[in-house]
Design a protein around this motif. Structure first.
Motif, mmCIF file in Angstrom:
data_model
loop_
_atom_site.group_PDB
_atom_site.id
_atom_site.type_symbol
_atom_site.label_atom_id
_atom_site.label_comp_id
_atom_site.label_asym_id
_atom_site.label_seq_id
_atom_site.Cartn_x
_atom_site.Cartn_y
_atom_site.Cartn_z
ATOM 1 N N TYR A 9 51.401 34.195 64.809
ATOM 2 C CA TYR A 9 50.052 34.896 64.696
ATOM 3 C C TYR A 9 49.979 35.682 65.936
ATOM 4 C CZ TYR A 9 45.191 36.061 64.116
ATOM 5 O OH TYR A 9 43.830 36.777 64.039
ATOM 6 N N ASP A 10 50.011 35.297 67.324
ATOM 7 C CA ASP A 10 50.067 35.880 68.336
ATOM 8 C C ASP A 10 50.859 37.228 68.424
ATOM 9 O OD1 ASP A 10 47.950 34.300 69.266
ATOM 10 O OD2 ASP A 10 49.171 33.396 70.666
ATOM 11 N N GLN A 11 52.272 36.856 67.741
ATOM 12 C CA GLN A 11 53.405 37.979 68.113
ATOM 13 C C GLN A 11 52.697 38.927 66.792
ATOM 14 O OE1 GLN A 11 57.173 36.366 67.749
ATOM 15 N NE2 GLN A 11 58.178 38.321 67.637
ATOM 16 N N LEU A 12 52.488 38.651 65.843
ATOM 17 C CA LEU A 12 51.912 39.645 64.846
ATOM 18 C C LEU A 12 50.814 40.293 65.077
ATOM 19 C CD1 LEU A 12 52.122 40.654 61.798
ATOM 20 C CD2 LEU A 12 50.732 38.584 61.194
ATOM 21 N N THR A 13 49.828 39.905 65.817
ATOM 22 C CA THR A 13 48.722 40.597 66.388
ATOM 23 C C THR A 13 49.252 41.605 67.253
ATOM 24 O OG1 THR A 13 47.306 38.680 66.233
ATOM 25 C CG2 THR A 13 46.502 40.275 67.525
ATOM 26 N N THR A 14 50.119 41.201 68.153
ATOM 27 C CA THR A 14 50.636 42.297 69.295
ATOM 28 C C THR A 14 51.387 43.415 68.557
ATOM 29 O OG1 THR A 14 50.991 40.544 70.838
ATOM 30 C CG2 THR A 14 52.155 42.565 71.081
ATOM 31 N N GLU A 18 50.569 47.393 68.435
ATOM 32 C CA GLU A 18 51.322 48.449 68.960
ATOM 33 C C GLU A 18 51.687 49.418 67.860
ATOM 34 O OE1 GLU A 18 55.032 46.359 69.899
ATOM 35 O OE2 GLU A 18 54.290 45.426 71.832
ATOM 36 N N ILE A 19 51.832 48.915 66.714
ATOM 37 C CA ILE A 19 52.038 50.066 65.409
ATOM 38 C C ILE A 19 50.618 50.699 65.309
ATOM 39 C CG2 ILE A 19 52.235 50.205 63.069
ATOM 40 C CD1 ILE A 19 54.151 47.658 63.241
ATOM 41 N N GLU A 20 49.231 50.253 65.328
ATOM 42 C CA GLU A 20 48.206 51.042 65.127
ATOM 43 C C GLU A 20 47.723 52.110 66.258
ATOM 44 O OE1 GLU A 20 45.212 48.093 64.773
ATOM 45 O OE2 GLU A 20 45.661 48.140 62.473
ATOM 46 N N ASN A 21 48.425 51.622 67.594
ATOM 47 C CA ASN A 21 48.045 52.492 68.682
ATOM 48 C C ASN A 21 49.150 53.210 68.989
ATOM 49 O OD1 ASN A 21 45.486 51.490 69.455
ATOM 50 N ND2 ASN A 21 46.616 49.629 70.144
ATOM 51 N N GLU A 22 50.166 53.490 68.067
ATOM 52 C CA GLU A 22 51.367 54.289 68.141
ATOM 53 C C GLU A 22 52.189 54.328 69.209
ATOM 54 O OE1 GLU A 22 50.015 58.331 67.503
ATOM 55 O OE2 GLU A 22 48.995 57.649 65.282
ATOM 56 N N ILE A 33 58.147 46.585 61.680
ATOM 57 C CA ILE A 33 57.637 46.383 59.961
ATOM 58 C C ILE A 33 58.233 45.072 59.530
ATOM 59 C CG2 ILE A 33 57.109 47.105 57.835
ATOM 60 C CD1 ILE A 33 56.651 50.034 59.136
ATOM 61 N N ARG A 34 59.425 44.949 59.429
ATOM 62 C CA ARG A 34 60.254 43.981 58.900
ATOM 63 C C ARG A 34 59.836 42.652 59.574
ATOM 64 N NH1 ARG A 34 64.417 47.664 58.358
ATOM 65 N NH2 ARG A 34 65.371 46.940 60.560
ATOM 66 N N LEU A 35 59.719 42.817 60.978
ATOM 67 C CA LEU A 35 59.540 41.475 61.750
ATOM 68 C C LEU A 35 57.917 41.014 61.576
ATOM 69 C CD1 LEU A 35 59.852 39.418 63.909
ATOM 70 C CD2 LEU A 35 59.408 40.982 65.933
ATOM 71 N N ALA A 36 57.149 42.133 61.117
ATOM 72 C CA ALA A 36 55.795 41.671 61.036
ATOM 73 C C ALA A 36 55.655 41.279 59.565
ATOM 74 C CB ALA A 36 54.813 42.946 61.016
ATOM 75 N N THR A 37 56.253 41.690 58.670
ATOM 76 C CA THR A 37 56.392 41.109 57.359
ATOM 77 C C THR A 37 57.098 39.725 57.625
ATOM 78 O OG1 THR A 37 56.927 43.360 56.302
ATOM 79 C CG2 THR A 37 57.456 41.315 54.915
#
Length: 64
Positions: A9-14, A18-22, A33-37
């Motif tokens: 969960y912590d890794q996903l949040t990070t 990162e993605i949202e803040n470009e 994105i694959r890792l997030a999935t």
């Protein structure tokens, strides 16, 4: 080492931050994105497993 729910969960949040803040270079975006999935899937599976265990425990409790 096996990952815990909280670690995933912590890794996903990070990653999402990162993605949202470009902050992720375009060339790295598909891998992120694959890792997030994968992390989302892992978290969902853990939550389902805990829910199943919880239901089994509740069903074994004496009824009042």
């Amino acid at each position: 080492m096996k990952m815990t729910y909280q670690e995933a969960y912590d890794q996903l949040t990070t990653l999402v931050d990162e993605i949202e803040n470009e902050q992720v270079p375009l060339d790295e975006l598909p891998a992120k994105i694959r890792l997030a999935t994968e992390l989302i899937t892992f978290c969902q599976e853990r939550l389902r497993a805990v829910e199943t265990e919880y239901q089994e425990v509740i069903e074994k409790l004496p009824k009042r």
